[in-house]
Design a protein around this motif. Sequence first.
Motif, mmCIF file in Angstrom:
data_model
loop_
_atom_site.group_PDB
_atom_site.id
_atom_site.type_symbol
_atom_site.label_atom_id
_atom_site.label_comp_id
_atom_site.label_asym_id
_atom_site.label_seq_id
_atom_site.Cartn_x
_atom_site.Cartn_y
_atom_site.Cartn_z
ATOM 1 N N LEU A 1 -6.160 6.989 1.539
ATOM 2 C CA LEU A 1 -6.424 5.764 2.300
ATOM 3 C C LEU A 1 -6.956 6.185 3.660
ATOM 4 N N ARG B 1 -0.445 6.307 -7.260
ATOM 5 C CA ARG B 1 -1.652 5.620 -7.750
ATOM 6 C C ARG B 1 -2.682 5.376 -6.645
ATOM 7 N N TRP B 2 -2.241 5.304 -5.393
ATOM 8 C CA TRP B 2 -3.163 5.144 -4.262
ATOM 9 C C TRP B 2 -3.218 6.515 -3.580
ATOM 10 N N ARG B 3 -4.172 7.364 -4.004
ATOM 11 C CA ARG B 3 -4.174 8.772 -3.615
ATOM 12 C C ARG B 3 -4.627 9.012 -2.182
ATOM 13 N N ALA C 1 0.835 -1.209 0.000
ATOM 14 C CA ALA C 1 0.000 0.000 0.000
ATOM 15 C C ALA C 1 0.868 1.256 0.000
ATOM 16 N N LEU D 1 2.414 1.990 -3.444
ATOM 17 C CA LEU D 1 1.447 2.573 -4.387
ATOM 18 C C LEU D 1 1.095 4.008 -4.012
ATOM 19 N N GLN D 2 1.129 4.332 -2.706
ATOM 20 C CA GLN D 2 0.912 5.734 -2.306
ATOM 21 C C GLN D 2 2.104 6.583 -2.753
ATOM 22 N N SER E 1 -10.663 4.164 -0.103
ATOM 23 C CA SER E 1 -9.460 4.577 -0.803
ATOM 24 C C SER E 1 -9.828 5.221 -2.127
ATOM 25 N N LEU F 1 -6.451 -1.130 -12.412
ATOM 26 C CA LEU F 1 -6.987 -1.190 -11.050
ATOM 27 C C LEU F 1 -7.198 -2.638 -10.615
ATOM 28 N N PHE G 1 -8.065 5.620 -5.864
ATOM 29 C CA PHE G 1 -6.978 5.220 -6.759
ATOM 30 C C PHE G 1 -7.004 6.069 -8.021
#
Length: 92
Positions: free
Chosen positions: A43, A39-41, A31, A34-35, A54, A64, A56
């Motif tokens: 959480l 891509r993981w904006r 996680a 990806l942050q 979350s 995805l 994305f």
Amino acid sequence: MLFLVRMDVNIPHDLPEAQAADIKAREKAYAQALQHDGRWRHLWRVVGEYANYSVFDVASNDELHTLLSGLPLFPYMKIHVTPLAQHPSAIA
Ligand SMILES: O=C(O)C[C@H]1C=CC(=O)O1
């Protein structure tokens, strides 16, 4: 493309503690990677639940799906995906 994703985690009680701890540690590293790459904006924990919301930012539905299915906790999660579009009244 932006997606709102809700993940509900349900780890079986009979999964050995060491195995659960290993999966959670790998999940955290996945996680956070990806942050870091953007891509993981967002959480956010859902108050009082073992669940998160979350956001994305990815290029396609397929990307995805690949990211979500690679989550170490994926076998133990129920995932709901909502595709997002621009709101005409949004100022940003
Ligand atoms: O704890 C969760 O909500 C499940 C999952 C999502 C990111 C992470 O580190 O664990």
